[in-house]
Design a protein around this motif. Sequence first.
Motif, PDB file in Angstrom:
ATOM      1  N   ASP A   1       0.774  -1.357  -0.074  1.00  0.00           N
ATOM      2  CA  ASP A   1      -0.184   0.084   0.133  1.00  0.00           C
ATOM      3  C   ASP A   1       0.949   1.131  -0.001  1.00  0.00           C
ATOM      4  OD1 ASP A   1      -2.286  -1.358  -0.062  1.00  0.00           O
ATOM      5  OD2 ASP A   1      -2.885  -1.232   2.318  1.00  0.00           O
TER       6      ASP A   1
ATOM      7  N   GLY B   1       4.018   0.299  -3.108  1.00  0.00           N
ATOM      8  CA  GLY B   1       3.486  -0.126  -4.652  1.00  0.00           C
ATOM      9  C   GLY B   1       4.247  -1.469  -4.958  1.00  0.00           C
TER      10      GLY B   1
ATOM     11  N   ARG C   1      -4.269   1.670   3.581  1.00  0.00           N
ATOM     12  CA  ARG C   1      -4.447   2.811   2.840  1.00  0.00           C
ATOM     13  C   ARG C   1      -6.063   3.187   2.915  1.00  0.00           C
ATOM     14  NH1 ARG C   1      -2.277   2.055  -2.870  1.00  0.00           N
ATOM     15  NH2 ARG C   1      -3.134   4.289  -3.214  1.00  0.00           N
TER      16      ARG C   1
ATOM     17  N   PHE D   1       1.602   6.054  -3.787  1.00  0.00           N
ATOM     18  CA  PHE D   1       2.061   5.303  -2.879  1.00  0.00           C
ATOM     19  C   PHE D   1       2.984   6.312  -1.783  1.00  0.00           C
ATOM     20  CE2 PHE D   1       1.777   2.804  -6.810  1.00  0.00           C
ATOM     21  CZ  PHE D   1       1.149   1.791  -6.314  1.00  0.00           C
TER      22      PHE D   1
END
Length: 519
Positions: free
Chosen positions: A105, A108, A121, A130
Amino acid sequence: MKELHSALETAGVSVRMQPPLPPAEVWSIPKDGWGQAAQIAKSRQWRWSAGWGEELGASFRINALLARTGQYLLLRTEVPKDAPTLPSQAPYYPAADRPERHTRDLLGIAFEGGDDRRWIRHQAWEESAFPLRAGFPLGGFPLPQTPPDADYPFAQAHGAGVYEIPVGPVHAGIIEPGHFRFQAVGETVLRLEERLGYVHKGIEKLAVGRPMAALARLAGRVSGDTTVGHAWAACLAMERALGMEAPARAAYLRAVCAERERIANHLWDMAAILNDIAFTFGYYQFGRLREEVLRTNRALFGHRLLMDAVVPGGVAVDLDAQGISRLRREIARLRRELDELLPIVDRNASVGDRLYGTGRLSVEDAADLGCVGYVGLASGQDLDVRRDCPYPPYDRLKVRVPVEEGCDVGARFWVRYKELRIALRLLETLLERLPDGPVRVALPVPEEGAEGLGIVEGWRGEIVAYVRFGAEGQIARFFPRDPSWLNWPALERLILDNIVPDFPVCNKSVNGSYSGVDL
């Protein structure tokens, strides 16, 4: 460790030895062997302890810390930024699931074969944003209103008579937010799924560019009830990166603070467990004792929770003869009170009826999840960093470790009590042996790229802190791993086949930190 090295090489996973990060050996392995390495390590009883990612120029470096019988091994691999994919270790280590989702999250990195649902997130950022990458601003791109996280794909209830109970994220009490989705038949729980991470604090991003003293203050706020444990782990990581140790007197005073933090929190947890089964007398009595400990903390160390007592190079507050005498009197008073209170609890049939047999976490499940602290100890996991991989001053002390196999709420209650009594004995020894000398030394400016790993036994269990320095002694990367990352998943297993009304006491017996996993 040689056996694991040989097994990896035999399986075709090449290993490159790197300079160690005490207390861990460091092995670099190819990214294609990342999942296979986990499978082989798990088959040889290595425990998964922590995992995190880092941005390094054109690539990402992924770390997985493994442990076995006091040994630590840091596995590392790198993936290119233009194709940041890696096999997941979660199919072999359930403990790796949420940290991998956290890393995905924020950086990436896609973990193939793992759970691809959002974890930390929620809906605060676009799928392509990200926040832990260098180009993402600290303040982010806040929306006028964050969309509700209504579409999170919880496992669905099926079958005649099966229904769902959503609890949270906003609770009736003044606690941090967390969502619990129950599936039940009648009052019997068939499944529980947790959803945490509702208050993303940005700890890892906030750490970047900070000087050492500011990082220690930030670390002490990862989880407010573990300010000593997290600050100590972060300071130990920084000091190891510099190849230095705090003065002997400072190490003893750090341990005094850590054991007091353990005592205060165990008293409060014991009070809360009794409160959740309506044994109000016990709640008030143990809560009163905890309050007395906190008031002494305030008088002698300047803060009820001992915040900012541990600093890089030592401690911020010393103890004089009068303070030592006060602590000794408090130890004696606590012992007398406990000698009176515990028989009352132990002999109460209604207490035993609610605690024993409730919320069983089998020895096998605890080992599979890598549970630590009182959650692990109550289910047969004989782990304690103070004994197994000691750091000053515990390397000069004998630390008893209470291991139970009752596996239930009662076992977790009594492990806390035994740890509390052990902490009182350790405090006596620490005060008796407290050496003379300085309580703090100045630290030099670290070299760019210097790294350190701090691992300490907090009151919830093993705490891990990783630090890497950038230019001019500023922090380039900080990752704190609270024990709750490993213990929260245990709640999903131990609640099964219990009744819904027993959830509060089962939850309290684990008492995971919401903040500790909500970086």
